[in-house]
Each structure stands twice: as structure tokens, then as C-alpha cells.
Design a protein around this motif. Structure first.
Motif, PDB file in Angstrom:
ATOM      1  N   ASN A 132     -50.671  20.226  42.693  1.00 16.84           N
ATOM      2  CA  ASN A 132     -51.592  19.736  43.706  1.00 16.84           C
ATOM      3  C   ASN A 132     -52.176  18.361  43.372  1.00 16.84           C
ATOM      4  O   ASN A 132     -52.797  18.173  42.344  1.00 16.84           O
ATOM      5  CB  ASN A 132     -52.732  20.759  43.841  1.00 16.84           C
ATOM      6  CG  ASN A 132     -53.716  20.374  44.907  1.00 16.84           C
ATOM      7  OD1 ASN A 132     -53.433  19.503  45.735  1.00 16.84           O
ATOM      8  ND2 ASN A 132     -54.872  21.011  44.895  1.00 16.84           N
ATOM      9  N   GLU A 215     -50.851  25.887  50.455  1.00 14.33           N
ATOM     10  CA  GLU A 215     -52.264  26.139  50.716  1.00 14.33           C
ATOM     11  C   GLU A 215     -52.735  27.423  50.041  1.00 14.33           C
ATOM     12  O   GLU A 215     -53.763  27.477  49.400  1.00 14.33           O
ATOM     13  CB  GLU A 215     -52.507  26.303  52.226  1.00 14.33           C
ATOM     14  CG  GLU A 215     -52.339  25.037  53.031  1.00 14.33           C
ATOM     15  CD  GLU A 215     -53.416  24.027  52.705  1.00 14.33           C
ATOM     16  OE1 GLU A 215     -54.586  24.437  52.646  1.00 14.33           O
ATOM     17  OE2 GLU A 215     -53.071  22.852  52.479  1.00 14.33           O
ATOM     18  N   LYS A 216     -51.929  28.443  50.230  1.00 16.61           N
ATOM     19  CA  LYS A 216     -52.289  29.766  49.727  1.00 16.61           C
ATOM     20  C   LYS A 216     -52.364  29.759  48.191  1.00 16.61           C
ATOM     21  O   LYS A 216     -53.254  30.356  47.614  1.00 16.61           O
ATOM     22  CB  LYS A 216     -51.227  30.760  50.210  1.00 16.61           C
ATOM     23  CG  LYS A 216     -51.685  32.173  50.295  1.00 16.61           C
ATOM     24  CD  LYS A 216     -52.477  32.441  51.553  1.00 16.61           C
ATOM     25  CE  LYS A 216     -53.215  33.755  51.398  1.00 16.61           C
ATOM     26  NZ  LYS A 216     -54.275  33.901  52.386  1.00 16.61           N
ATOM     27  N   ILE A 218     -52.997  27.211  46.253  1.00 18.89           N
ATOM     28  CA  ILE A 218     -54.187  26.477  45.824  1.00 18.89           C
ATOM     29  C   ILE A 218     -55.418  27.371  45.936  1.00 18.89           C
ATOM     30  O   ILE A 218     -56.266  27.407  45.051  1.00 18.89           O
ATOM     31  CB  ILE A 218     -54.344  25.191  46.658  1.00 18.89           C
ATOM     32  CG1 ILE A 218     -53.210  24.226  46.319  1.00 18.89           C
ATOM     33  CG2 ILE A 218     -55.690  24.539  46.411  1.00 18.89           C
ATOM     34  CD1 ILE A 218     -53.133  23.009  47.196  1.00 18.89           C
ATOM     35  N   GLU A 219     -55.469  28.121  47.025  1.00 15.47           N
ATOM     36  CA  GLU A 219     -56.583  29.049  47.230  1.00 15.47           C
ATOM     37  C   GLU A 219     -56.621  30.107  46.118  1.00 15.47           C
ATOM     38  O   GLU A 219     -57.663  30.364  45.513  1.00 15.47           O
ATOM     39  CB  GLU A 219     -56.381  29.717  48.593  1.00 15.47           C
ATOM     40  CG  GLU A 219     -57.522  30.567  49.080  1.00 15.47           C
ATOM     41  CD  GLU A 219     -57.106  31.350  50.328  1.00 15.47           C
ATOM     42  OE1 GLU A 219     -56.564  30.724  51.264  1.00 15.47           O
ATOM     43  OE2 GLU A 219     -57.287  32.571  50.339  1.00 15.47           O
ATOM     44  N   VAL A 220     -55.452  30.695  45.848  1.00 12.11           N
ATOM     45  CA  VAL A 220     -55.386  31.738  44.824  1.00 12.11           C
ATOM     46  C   VAL A 220     -55.751  31.170  43.452  1.00 12.11           C
ATOM     47  O   VAL A 220     -56.462  31.801  42.680  1.00 12.11           O
ATOM     48  CB  VAL A 220     -53.976  32.369  44.790  1.00 12.11           C
ATOM     49  CG1 VAL A 220     -53.785  33.200  43.537  1.00 12.11           C
ATOM     50  CG2 VAL A 220     -53.758  33.225  46.018  1.00 12.11           C
ATOM     51  N   SER A 222     -57.782  29.013  42.666  1.00 12.62           N
ATOM     52  CA  SER A 222     -59.208  28.779  42.428  1.00 12.62           C
ATOM     53  C   SER A 222     -60.004  30.066  42.626  1.00 12.62           C
ATOM     54  O   SER A 222     -61.226  30.036  42.728  1.00 12.62           O
ATOM     55  CB  SER A 222     -59.722  27.672  43.346  1.00 12.62           C
ATOM     56  OG  SER A 222     -59.550  28.054  44.681  1.00 12.62           O
ATOM     57  N   SER A 223     -59.308  31.189  42.683  1.00  9.67           N
ATOM     58  CA  SER A 223     -60.002  32.462  42.874  1.00  9.67           C
ATOM     59  C   SER A 223     -60.635  32.935  41.574  1.00  9.67           C
ATOM     60  O   SER A 223     -60.300  32.459  40.494  1.00  9.67           O
ATOM     61  CB  SER A 223     -59.008  33.509  43.358  1.00  9.67           C
ATOM     62  OG  SER A 223     -58.111  33.804  42.307  1.00  9.67           O
TER      63      SER A 223
END
Ligand SMILES: Nc1ncnc2c1ncn2[C@@H]1O[C@H](COP(=O)(O)OP(=O)(O)OP(=O)(O)O)[C@@H](O)[C@H]1O
Ligand code: SF4
Ligand SMILES: [Mg+2]
Lengths: 331, 325
Positions: A132, A215-216, A218-220, A222-223
């Protein structure tokens, strides 16, 4: 367990009702469109031939020119309910046989394109998400934006010009070699004719799945749970593989199933460009030449196809993904 | 009584602390309208010392930045944050690289909630963590032992996080810390949602870890839970530590406590005077450069609003107040 089976029953009933409504609506709409068409099937059929008025009357009778649309529909519906899709007017054989032959060809094309776009898109998405913000990510993103803006038929044409016409690596169009008896067509022949259309169709499907996966991921990443995995010493590619891919895969597969309608639409155009003898080409011909039984048959099968994609996506979402089950239980 | 300024604190203490946090400040950068960057300060000039064999409780109210303190020590802060100050572990500077090397080995986090568990991974795989093939058997064995100790049935290992009950989830989270031979354990809010019995049980786990020689930092908003098992309590208020006191000082009317806030907190407990405290904790943008407790303080003087009071060592404790000695 009890709640689970009740949920399943409601789910199934809902889906079946939905499918029936959907099929009724699309078949009526298609018939209405053909009926509104300014093209006269008889004059197309006749072309430059000269015929007598008696012959013309027979032809008009055959094409059903003078039968009102609702009567046509009810006749057709009555037969369909008995399991008979009727005969194709242009191919002069049962609609079910035409569809069987054409759909198999289309299915081979769509399945290979679907797998290609799924695998390539997922891998690109994971790489872009992992990197990213770096130049790797930027290249992949740019590539996806370009793909998203590319018209299907244009890409298909360019590929055919480059690889078939100029380089001669692949045959120019059609599903099988010309002038070879059907029995002598080998699997290899079919494969050769399949590769280019499949790549053209597949490449177009790469962008949405890649962007979504990126997208997904990147979201995961930072979980909370990835944070905790880091806190326990996990890092780098191992971390992405262990937690990232695992959590992104299911939603990505779901999206890929939801893409069945785009896939079918894309196949329609690609088949035209490559003169690939699939369902798409049959649909175009049936539409132009007012072959009502064939058109309605194709409409039904394509509706069913898209419906199945959505259904699988729904099943994954509601019954397979434990995260959704968890949310439901909390609600 | 001897009182020293901040720089002498470390030298003034007896045995060497395992972890020392000095002047730690943490801010977030956020883009507001028109690409203007604003700084949101969460922690300012925080000081902590954790000793092996002791439980240090960090008590602060909800949303005060306690989890972020834990994440700062482990080096897992989000990218829009900025950290200043210094940390030392075993006498060596604890840099980001050092944190990455030590976490999961010598430093363990017990996270605040089940959202810290991978929703799609079986519990046993998460508890053993990512291990090399050759160590797998050993870790499985260790996991089984730990589960037995914490009253978790063996089949819990096969479950997914959403199948755990609240109490089970707590014990699973605690058990992750025992898989490594951690010397520093940071437990973030491990007690909410537990009934009286499980609470005592959970707290006992931490006491046990300390007895085995670990340094335990227990982060909580529950001062009563902290009082049950800690050796020292650090009071976290408005982003900083106002007092660090030994557990023995929390007695009677709180006359051994030095900071007026700690004393008020103690007297607000139902089993003590049950005296309600007036006012509220200031937000970071309400701070005006003086003592953070100024608005609510009963012994304040004019000087208190001018500068932030120095952290002083008094006896065995630390306190940030002008008017104590
Ligand atoms: N990435 C971020 N960007 C901006 N602000 C943040 C970010 N993460 C946390 N914060 C803010 O920092 C503050 C402290 O958060 P933190 O989770 O550490 O509090 P806490 O004391 O652990 O609270 P709780 O008792 O609810 O666990 C919160 O008010 C939160 O809004
Ligand atoms: S420094 Fe002053 S205002 Fe702050 S707690 Fe001490 S006496 Fe009160
Ligand atoms: Mg917290």
C-alpha cells in the motif's frame, strides 16, 4: 440447530419465489421488446428472393407475425410449463438443443475467464494491499483504472488484431477450425479457439476484484487482530498469509460470484468479436431475427445463470462466513 | 523526606526496573477541513516503572489512552501517531526495532477484547501462535496445559472466537500470554464483564505470573480490581501519571496518599467515605499549561495554574503536585 434449519427453510422459499418472479418479468419484457422491434423477420428471411403471396402467407404464419403478443406468450408459457421450450425458428431445431450446445461453449469461455480474473485479480489485490502506497501499488492501481475504462469489444478487437492477425499465434475467431468435420475437431482445436476470447474476457474482470481485494486487505491489516498478531511477533508475508489472505478470501469469492451478470454481458460482446459460437451470439441473432422461442429460452437460461451466481454469493455470506453468523447471534 | 527532580528519579530508586518509561508523549495527526493538520494529544509526559515480580496497575478512566499506552510499549501504534520520550528495557533503550524483536517473546500483550482474535482462525492455532513446524508439538502441549490450568475444556481449542462465552474469551486471551516465556506482561483491561468469582480468578492469574518473576502491568479503569492484587498503583489522569503509590498507602482515610486526586478517588469508593468528586476530567483541549487537576483541586494555590508540576519522588512513590512534600 433448530434456528439454523428454520433460517434455511425461509431462505430457500424466498429464493424460489424470487426466481419465479424474475423469470416471469424478464420473459415478458423480452417478448414485448421483440414485439416493438421495427424489423420484419419475414422480409429479413426472404432477403432478395422473390416469392408469391401464398408463400409469404405461409412464412408469416411460421414466424407468427400476425399473432398478438399476449397470445404468443400464453402459448409459449403453456408449453414451458409442460417442459417444452419450443423450436427455434432460425435453427429449425428444439430450443433446448440449441441452448445445450451453445451454453456449453459459453460456459467453457466464461468459466476460464472467471477463474483467470479471480486468481489474477486476487493476487494483484493482495500484492497492492501489502505494498500500500508504494510504486508497486500505484502501478497495479493505474492498471486497474485503465482496465475499468476500457470497453470490452475494443480490448477484444485489439487482442485479436495483435495476437491472431499480426502474430498469428491464435486462430482468427470461431469456435472450431473451418472445413473440418465435427467428429475430427480435437480438444486441442477447441482450446486454441478458446484461449484468446477467454483472456480478453478474463482481463476485463480483473479490475473490480483486484481493487476490492486491495481495499479489504488494507482494512484487515489495520484490524485489532492483526495488531495483536504483530504484538505476538508475527510479521511480513507470513502475517499477511496467516491473517490477511484468510480473511479477505471469502468476501472476494463472494464478489466474484456476484459478478456473473457482468461476466455474461461481457461474454456476449466478446463472442461477437471473436465469432465464438456461444450463447451470446445466438442471443443476438435470435433478437435481430425475431426468433421468439429461442430468445425466450436464452433469456430464461441466462437469468438462471445470474441467479445461481447471486445465490451462491448469498449462501457464502449467510451460511459459510462465521463472522456473519456471529453478528446475527448478537443481534 | 527527600524530594528530587525528574532526572534523578531513576537513579534514586532501589533495584533496577525491568521497564522504564520516561516522559512519554503521544499525539495523533489528523487532517481536518482544507488539508489542515491538527495534533491531538493523548498522553503527555508519562512516567512509569515496572519491576520484576510485581504487579503495577495503571488506573485511568475510559478513553483516557490506556490501550494506546500498551500499544506504545509494544510498538504497534497506528501510522498517524507520533511518540516522543524514551523507554528502557533491562537497562537498554527500547527502540522500535528492539520492540519488534522482543514482542511475542519477552514482552506479551493481553489484549482488551475478543476483536483481537482472528474471527476465522481456530482458538488453538491462535493461542499457540505462528510457530515453526518443529516446535508445533511442544506448543500444543503447552497450550493443553495452560487450558487445563485456566479451566478451558480441550474442545475450546477447536472453536472459533465467536463461539466463546465472555468468560472463556477472557481466559483464552490470558492464556496467550503464557505461551511465550514473557518477562513483561501487559494486560489491557482484563476484567470487565466478569462475575465476582471469575474476576477474582482472573486477577489471581496475574498475581501468579508476578510470583513467577514476571513484571505485570495491569491496565484498568477499575481501582477496586487494582487494589486487590497490585503492588503499586499508578494513577493516570488527563494523559499523564499524577501519582504512583505503593498498595500499602491505600489505607484508612488515605492519609498516606500524596496527590489530592488519588485521595479523592480513594474516598469516593463505597467501602470508604463514598464521597462524590465534583467536576470532570479535562479534555486535552481544555488544558491550559498548569496542573491538570487544578479545576477540581481543594488545596490548589495560584502557582498551580502557571506550570505543570514536576514529578517528584517522595518516599517510595512518585507524585506530580506542588503542594506536597
Ligand atoms: N488512530 C487514532 N486516531 C485518532 N485518535 C485515536 C486513534 N486511536 C485512538 N484514538 C483516541 O485516543 C483515545 C484513547 O484511546 P484508548 O483506546 O487508548 O483509550 P482507553 O483508555 O484504552 O479506553 P477504554 O477504557 O475504552 O479501553 C480515544 O479517545 C480515541 O478516540
Ligand atoms: S499541583 Fe496544585 S492544583 Fe495540582 S494537585 Fe497539586 S495542589 Fe492541586
Ligand atoms: Mg482500552
Amino acid at each position: 440447530m433448530k434456528a439454523e434449519s428454520k433460517k434455511l427453510a425461509i431462505f430457500t422459499t424466498k429464493k424460489i419465489l424470487k426466481l419465479i418472479c424474475l423469470m416471469a418479468v424478464v420473459s415478458i419484457a423480452s417478448l414485448w421488446l421483440v414485439d416493438q422491434s421495427p424489423i420484419d423477420p419475414v422480409s429479413i428471411y426472404i432477403g432478395a428472393m422473390s416469392i408469391t403471396p401464398e408463400q409469404k402467407a405461409i412464412l408469416e404464419e411460421y414466424w407468427g407475425v400476425n399473432t398478438p403478443a399476449h397470445e404468443k406468450y400464453l402459448n409459449w408459457l403453456g408449453n414451458v410449463l409442460k417442459g417444452d421450450l419450443g423450436d427455434s425458428l432460425i435453427y429449425r431445431m428444439p430450443v433446448s438443443d440449441v441452448i445445450k450446445e451453445r451454453f456449453t461453449a459459453s460456459l467453457a469461455l466464461m468459466a476460464s475467464a472467471w477463474l483467470l480474473s479471480g486468481v489474477l485479480g486476487f493476487v494483484l489485490g493482495i500484492v497492492a494491499g501489502m505494498k500500500n502506497g508504494t510504486w508497486v501499488d500505484k502501478i497495479i492501481k493505474t492498471y486497474c483504472y485503465i482496465l475499468l475504462a476500457t470497453p470490452t469489444f475494443w480490448l477484444a478487437l485489439v487482442m485479436m488484431l495483435v495476437f491472431s492477425v499480426h502474430l498469428g499465434w491464435f486462430p482468427v475467431g470461431l469456435g472450431v477450425p473451418i472445413g473440418v468435420a465435427a467428429e475430427e475437431v480435437t480438444v486441442l482445436d477447441r482450446l486454441k479457439h478458446l484461449i484468446l476470447p477467454a483472456i480478453a474476457l478474463g482481463l476485463l474482470g480483473v479490475a473490480p476484484i483486484a481493487m476490492f481485494t486491495r481495499e479489504k486487505l488494507i482494512e484487515v491489516m489495520s484490524s485489532d487482530y492483526v495488531l495483536f498478531a504483530k504484538a505476538r511477533g508475527e510479521k511480513g508475508f507470513g502475517l499477511v498469509l496467516r491473517h490477511g489472505v484468510r480473511n479477505v478470501a471469502l468476501p472476494a469469492i463472494t464478489l466474484q460470484f456476484l459478478g456473473f451478470s457482468e461476466l455474461f454481458g461481457g461474454a456476449l460482446l466478446v463472442e461477437q468479436v471473436f465469432s465464438y459460437p456461444g450463447l451470446g451470439r445466438a442471443a443476438v441473432e435470435a433478437g435481430i431475427r425475431s426468433d421468439v422461442p429461442l430468445l425466450l429460452g436464452i433469456v430464461l437460461i441466462s437469468t438462471l445463470f445470474v441467479f445461481v451466481g447471486n445465490l451462491i454469493a448469498d449462501i457464502i455470506y449467510q451460511f459459510v462466513d462465521p463472522r456473519i453468523r456471529q453478528q446475527e447471534m448478537e443481534a | 523526606m527527600k524530594s528530587e527532580v525528574m532526572t534523578n528519579i531513576i537513579d534514586g530508586s532501589g533495584s533496577e526496573a525491568l521497564l522504564k518509561v520516561r516522559d512519554l508523549s503521544l499525539s495523533f495527526f489528523q487532517y481536518t477541513s482544507g488539508l489542515r493538520q491538527t495534533e491531538l494529544r493523548i498522553i503527555s509526559n508519562m512516567n512509569l516503572e515496572a519491576y520484576s515480580g510485581e504487579v503495577l496497575a495503571v488506573v485511568g478512566s475510559s478513553g483516557s489512552g490506556k490501550s494506546l499506552l500498551a500499544h506504545a510499549i509494544l510498538g504497534i501504534l497506528p501510522s498517524n501517531s507520533r511518540l516522543s520520550g524514551s523507554m528502557e528495557y533491562k537497562g537498554q533503550s527500547l527502540t522500535q526495532e528492539k520492540k519488534e524483536e522482543l514482542r511475542g517473546k519477552e514482552i506479551s500483550l493481553i489484549p482488551q477484547s475478543t476483536t483481537y482474535l482472528d474471527p476465522l482462525m481456530r482458538i488453538s492455532d491462535q493461542v499457540t501462535g505462528s510457530v515453526e513446524k518443529k516446535d508445533k508439538g511442544l506448543m500444543r502441549e503447552r497450550q493443553r496445559d495452560t487450558f487445563q490450568r485456566y479451566n478451558l475444556r480441550p474442545d475450546v481449542g477447536k472453536m472459533l472466537p465467536h463461539e466463546l462465552s465472555g468468560g472463556m474469551a477472557r481466559r483464552v486471551l490470558v492464556s496467550t500470554a503464557l505461551m511465550s516465556s514473557a518477562e513483561l506482561i501487559i494486560a489491557d483491561e482484563p476484567t470487565p464483564g466478569l462475575d465476582e468469582r471469575s474476576l477474582d480468578e482472573t486477577l489471581r492469574y496475574f498475581k501468579d505470573m508476578a510470583k513467577k518473576g514476571c513484571a505485570v502491568i495491569l491496565i484498568t479503569h477499575d481501582i477496586e480490581a487494582a487494589l486487590k492484587i497490585s503492588d503499586r498503583i499508578a494513577i493516570f489522569y488527563a494523559g499523564t501519571i499524577l501519582e504512583e503509590a505503593r498498595i500499602e498507602d491505600f489505607t484508612n482515610e488515605g492519609e498516606n496518599l500524596r496527590h489530592p486526586y488519588t485521595r479523592a478517588l480513594w474516598n469516593a469508593l463505597p467501602q470508604n467515605r463514598f464521597q462524590k468528586m465534583e467536576g470532570h476530567q479535562p479534555m486535552q483541549d481544555e488544558l491550559n499549561g498548569g496542573c491538570v487537576f487544578f479545576e477540581r483541586c481543594s488545596i490548589r494555590t495560584e502557582d498551580c495554574s502557571k506550570d505543570i508540576p514536576q514529578l517528584k519522588r517522595i518516599g517510595e512513590g512518585l507524585v506530580r503536585c506542588n503542594n506536597v512534600s
